[in-house]
Scaffold this active site. Sequence first.
Site, PDB file in Angstrom:
ATOM      1  N   GLU A  92       0.804  -1.134  -0.061  1.00 28.01           N
ATOM      2  CA  GLU A  92      -0.011   0.009  -0.022  1.00 28.01           C
ATOM      3  C   GLU A  92       0.641   1.120   0.134  1.00 28.01           C
ATOM      4  OE1 GLU A  92      -2.640   0.213   3.366  1.00 28.01           O
ATOM      5  OE2 GLU A  92      -3.501   1.970   2.680  1.00 28.01           O
ATOM      6  N   ARG A 140       4.762 -13.090   9.487  1.00 25.04           N
ATOM      7  CA  ARG A 140       5.552 -11.977   9.259  1.00 25.04           C
ATOM      8  C   ARG A 140       6.913 -11.905   9.843  1.00 25.04           C
ATOM      9  NH1 ARG A 140       1.934  -7.602   9.132  1.00 25.04           N
ATOM     10  NH2 ARG A 140       3.624  -6.165   9.647  1.00 25.04           N
ATOM     11  N   LYS A 168       4.265   0.467   9.062  1.00 25.85           N
ATOM     12  CA  LYS A 168       4.459   1.614   8.522  1.00 25.85           C
ATOM     13  C   LYS A 168       3.889   2.936   9.453  1.00 25.85           C
ATOM     14  CE  LYS A 168       2.967   0.104   4.571  1.00 25.85           C
ATOM     15  NZ  LYS A 168       2.499   0.025   3.379  1.00 25.85           N
TER      16      LYS A 168
HETATM   17  P1  ATP Z   1       2.685  -2.092   7.580  1.00 27.20           P
HETATM   18  O1  ATP Z   1       2.045  -2.767   8.778  1.00 27.20           O
HETATM   19  O2  ATP Z   1       4.059  -2.007   7.706  1.00 27.20           O
HETATM   20  O3  ATP Z   1       1.960  -0.990   6.871  1.00 27.20           O
HETATM   21  P2  ATP Z   1       1.264  -3.642   5.835  1.00 27.20           P
HETATM   22  O4  ATP Z   1       1.118  -5.001   5.712  1.00 27.20           O
HETATM   23  O5  ATP Z   1       0.234  -2.648   5.976  1.00 27.20           O
HETATM   24  O6  ATP Z   1       2.591  -3.561   6.791  1.00 27.20           O
HETATM   25  P3  ATP Z   1       1.466  -3.473   3.178  1.00 27.20           P
HETATM   26  O7  ATP Z   1       2.152  -2.516   2.265  1.00 27.20           O
HETATM   27  O8  ATP Z   1       0.045  -3.766   2.989  1.00 27.20           O
HETATM   28  O9  ATP Z   1       1.966  -3.190   4.421  1.00 27.20           O
HETATM   29  O10 ATP Z   1       2.423  -4.845   2.674  1.00 27.20           O
HETATM   30  C1  ATP Z   1       2.710  -5.457   1.608  1.00 27.20           C
HETATM   31  C2  ATP Z   1       3.019  -6.839   1.586  1.00 27.20           C
HETATM   32  O11 ATP Z   1       3.899  -6.999   2.449  1.00 27.20           O
HETATM   33  C3  ATP Z   1       1.765  -7.489   2.202  1.00 27.20           C
HETATM   34  O12 ATP Z   1       1.601  -8.638   1.375  1.00 27.20           O
HETATM   35  C4  ATP Z   1       2.091  -7.762   3.572  1.00 27.20           C
HETATM   36  O13 ATP Z   1       1.666  -8.963   3.987  1.00 27.20           O
HETATM   37  C5  ATP Z   1       3.660  -7.960   3.421  1.00 27.20           C
HETATM   38  N1  ATP Z   1       4.336  -7.601   4.722  1.00 27.20           N
HETATM   39  C6  ATP Z   1       4.150  -6.513   5.530  1.00 27.20           C
HETATM   40  N2  ATP Z   1       4.796  -6.368   6.540  1.00 27.20           N
HETATM   41  C7  ATP Z   1       5.562  -7.543   6.703  1.00 27.20           C
HETATM   42  C8  ATP Z   1       6.505  -8.268   7.545  1.00 27.20           C
HETATM   43  N3  ATP Z   1       6.602  -7.683   8.792  1.00 27.20           N
HETATM   44  N4  ATP Z   1       7.128  -9.308   7.163  1.00 27.20           N
HETATM   45  C9  ATP Z   1       6.565 -10.029   6.079  1.00 27.20           C
HETATM   46  N5  ATP Z   1       5.595  -9.456   5.067  1.00 27.20           N
HETATM   47  C10 ATP Z   1       5.240  -8.499   5.650  1.00 27.20           C
HETATM   48 MG    MG Z   2      -1.423  -3.459   4.862  1.00 28.38          MG
END
Ligand code: ATP
Ligand code: MG
Length: 574
Positions: free
Chosen positions: A51, A277, A287
Amino acid sequence: MTDSDTDTKETGQAKETGQAKETGQDFIRDIIAADLAEGREKTVITRFPPEPNGYLHIGHAKSMCLNFGVADEFGGHCNLRFDDTNPAKEEHEYIDSIQADVRWLGFDWGDNLYFASDNFEVLYGWAEHLISAGLAYVDDLSPEEIRDYRGTLTEAGRNSPYRDRPIAESLDLFRRMRAGEFAEGSRALRVKIDMASGNMNLRDPVIYRILHAEHPRTGSDWHIYPTYDFAHGQSDAIEGVTHSLCTLEFEDHRPLYDWLVDNLPVPHRPRQYEFARLNLAYTVLSKRRLIELVEASHVAGWDDPRMPTISGLRRRGYPASALREFINRIGVAKSENLIDMALLEYCARESLNLVAERRMAVLDPLKLVIENYPEGESETLEAINNPQDPSAGSRQVPFSREIYVEAADFMEEPAKKFYRLSPGREVRLRYAYFVTCREVIKNEQGEVVELRCTYDPETRGGNNPPDGRKVKATLHWVSAAHAEHAEVRLYDHLFKVPVPGADGNVIDDLNPDSLTVLKDCRLEPNIAAITSGEAIQFERLGYFRADPDSTAEKPVFNRIVPLRDSWAKLQAKT
Ligand code: ATP
Ligand code: MG
């Protein structure tokens, strides 16, 4: 084929001991291999779906290594998809930084760049499709009421009074929602599944909400936006994604993911699989929390070298190969655990040791005057650039009567096992000579400001003298007259506890000593080649890289990692 449970356990164990996995195998790769072998899929298409609401962090590296990695191994491809369905938090800056970070990490999406927003029209049509099929309705309850009607984990939810409104009425209202006639929060589109479901995600989830926000790509075209759940699986289907790999928090969303693709005229049937994760100790990988640090200026920006962002790690000097190796070592499994930062540092050392040229730098200079060395003279001595790589050759380092050594390499009253400089003690200066400390000069405050020494010309090159005399310590040094001045920044964990924000407030857990700035360090001359961006080893001190803050007058170096392997130590302790 490995049983996936067993595999999870084994990988979990490998993670705990920090040992490299023997093969690239994990339960995801097993599933893909079986799907291909048994003909359920003909090819593998994955996607990395950030995102664009912040910069990528090392957790995302795990997702990228997995998605791009399996696509490559099985001869398919991986899409880079921006999941841009929430205009309120998304920005062009993030879209650009994400692409730069993915490329830097070594991944290539080729022509396969997608934006969920490119599908807004199709998604809208599918929403109308659900309404027409009696599977979705416009709800006039407020967001608070919807939450209240949802029930709890132990109590069933209640049907909204608008659940059974006529299809035509819902269609009309939904079109007017799109046209921007209603206030945010006044209405939403929900799918009709089961308000008594044990899975909260199936209690008539909202799939469209009203948002009068400017979208970075679609501008003010839309007044309604699909939710993650509605956009994600459908985008997978539109792009032909076969294996939609996401983190465990989406496990409970999978029934909804399946319900939607089952009830829509999708061109292709994707499947979702979840993995744990990455959680990294002494930092935060979210984020939302990283934005907090940037916006409140607790760090210098998204690329502050203390940040766990890809851009922060890059600025600090971590090579992309070290990040990939780290992700490879922790493996992919379904069990959550907390990985120690020391493993990442270990991977950086392993990779930098082979390529980083060695130089001498003194971070906390103490002047050393060699009384029997002729005044006004100097000579050059040969120093090896990289003992791991003979092709890196050698260089000439200037030596003269006045040099700098590290203040910490001298003790007036040496502690037990301190073999470095002290009054009367002889040590080796790396590549140069043996010197013996004859006198200690102090200032008015009683602080040591200078050491008066003598050298033995017979030890040129740092070799043992003909009489076979030996010393127990070898020190790094720089010639005072030839040295360049530099600023050096040393880093420690950004947080002082392994799991920051356990009580909800991460700011309180920030480590006040995460950054140490040393303004008057001395480097051996001719570092121009080094400031070009390559990491170097300052002998005995660690791996460093020039920071973009460097100027022609004053280079600035970031310490990537110290030399000592705390990972091995940690393993020995546990
Ligand atoms: P954040 O909590 O940092 O905003 P998010 O999941 O909202 O993380 P996205 O941009 O939606 O961030 O994530 C893109 C991809 O990366 C998704 O498929 C998510 O599952 C994966 N992802 C995010 N954080 C992790 C992590 N700590 N370990 C492994 N994969 C991750
Ligand atoms: Mg997300």
